[in-house]
Design an enzyme around this catalytic site. Structure first.
Site: not given
Ligand code: NCD
Ligand code: ZN
Length: 342
Positions: A16, A18-19, A99, A138, A172, A244, A260
């Site tokens: 999991h 985020h790139l 997702k 999620h 997560h 994450d 976040a």
């Molecule tokens: C993630 C994001 O910033 O893309 N933020 C996070 O707090 N984990 C999105 C997500 O996975 O909820």
């Molecule tokens: Zn995430």
């Protein structure tokens, strides 16, 4: 002189991640690609990745950003109830999962699902089950922030029983309720982050507010962290590591209205090694948690990569190309000594 303790991890996987895109992608992609063999790439760009053309083009931009590193981005689409069998068949060779975000629950999720009506979701989810495409979720309601994940468990159970052939990954997870759901349904799996194995809400907001520990879902209670640690340390066959890791520019974190997301990709393996050692758990279990389980659950074979960690103090940089990591300027017990390919 006693030799330095070393730990070897084969083909670590981040299930999991985020790139991002554009400049941020170029700035942070190597933080994952240098030490992980592969990762599940989240689709919450603006606009979200939701067509074949978009997913193919995004994969190319990732491949450009990682340059010569041997790293496979496992691509995903942003779930829409309108996805039908014809569309899913046309895109299935380009993706590893889809997702699902509840509408508006986290960063860039405005176009997500509301209501969770099984009949409305049936065409898309039964086609995914038939084609063997896993659904990553999620799992948070829009209730009180500490209860959102526990409240979502009934939705997980509804989906898991309505679509028994669909692999559903609870992303997560942060609560003992989600851990308990794992053993109730054969088709429920989970990813666990490294930060949720380490922190509780106290670390985020119990003293001075710590914006770099603020994420969705928010870290919960000590007993929740214990439940997560238990299944991670025993390498429960239905749980996988998923960082994450969610980078945001420094100004978006250190601001009024903090975004976040915790940025952990450059320190995740070091932290995981320390956690398993501190709990006196064999590193064989870490290997299963960080790679073996994901290979079994997703049926993937990642490229060969061996990461050698050694027990030497590692001072976490204050930032990686302007993005502040978790534990910036703090010292970890392990550092990455070398990474071997092949
Ligand atoms: C993630 C994001 O910033 O893309 N933020 C996070 O707090 N984990 C999105 C997500 O996975 O909820
Ligand atoms: Zn995430």
């Amino acid at each position: 002189m006693p030799s330095t303790k070393q730990v070897v991890l084969n083909a670590p996987l981040d299930m999991h991640l985020h790139l991002r895109d554009g400049e941020m992608l170029e700035n942070i992609a190597l933080c994952s690609a240098q030490t992980f063999s592969a990762a599940i790439i989240m689709p919450n760009l603006v606009p979200p990745v939701s067509t074949k053309e978009e997913v193919v083009a995004y994969k190319k931009r990732i491949e450009h950003a990682i340059a010569d590193e041997k790293f496979t981005p496992y691509m995903t689409l942003f779930f829409k109830p309108s996805y039908d069998k014809v569309f899913l068949e046309s895109v299935k060779d380009h993706i590893t999962a889809i997702k699902l975000y509840p509408a508006g629950i986290t960063t860039n999720s405005e176009g997500g699902v509301s209501g969770f009506d099984v009949e409305e979701l049936r065409p898309a989810l039964s086609a995914m089950a038939a084609l063997g495409i896993p659904l990553c979720v999620h799992g948070e309601t829009n209730g009180f922030v500490m209860d959102r994940e526990a409240e979502f468990v009934s939705i997980y159970e509804k989906l898991a029983s309505a679509f028994p052939d669909l692999k559903i990954i609870m992303e997560h997870i942060t609560t003992k309720e989600s851990v308990a759901a794992l053993d109730k349904f054969e088709n429920l799996y989970a990813t666990i982050t490294v930060h949720h194995l380490l922190i509780t809400l106290d670390d985020v907001a119990g003293g001075m507010l710590q914006p770099h520990l603020f994420c969705k879902p928010i870290a919960k209670r000590p007993e929740d962290r214990e439940a997560l640690l238990k299944v991670a340390l025993e390498a429960h066959p239905k749980v996988m590591f998923g960082s994450d890791s969610a980078p945001h520019p420094k100004h978006a974190k250190e601001s009024c209205g903090c975004a976040a997301g915790v940025f952990t990709s450059p320190i995740a393996l070091q932290l995981l090694t320390e956690i398993f050692e501190k709990n006196n758990v064999s590193f064989d279990k870490l290997q299963v948690f960080v790679s073996g389980n994901a290979q079994n659950i997703y049926g993937v074979t990642p490229p060969a990569k061996t990461v050698v960690l050694e027990k030497k103090p590692f001072k976490v940089p204050s930032n990686y190309n302007g993005v502040v990591p978790m534990y910036a300027n703090e010292t970890l017990a392990y550092r990455i000594k070398e990474v071997n390919h092949g």
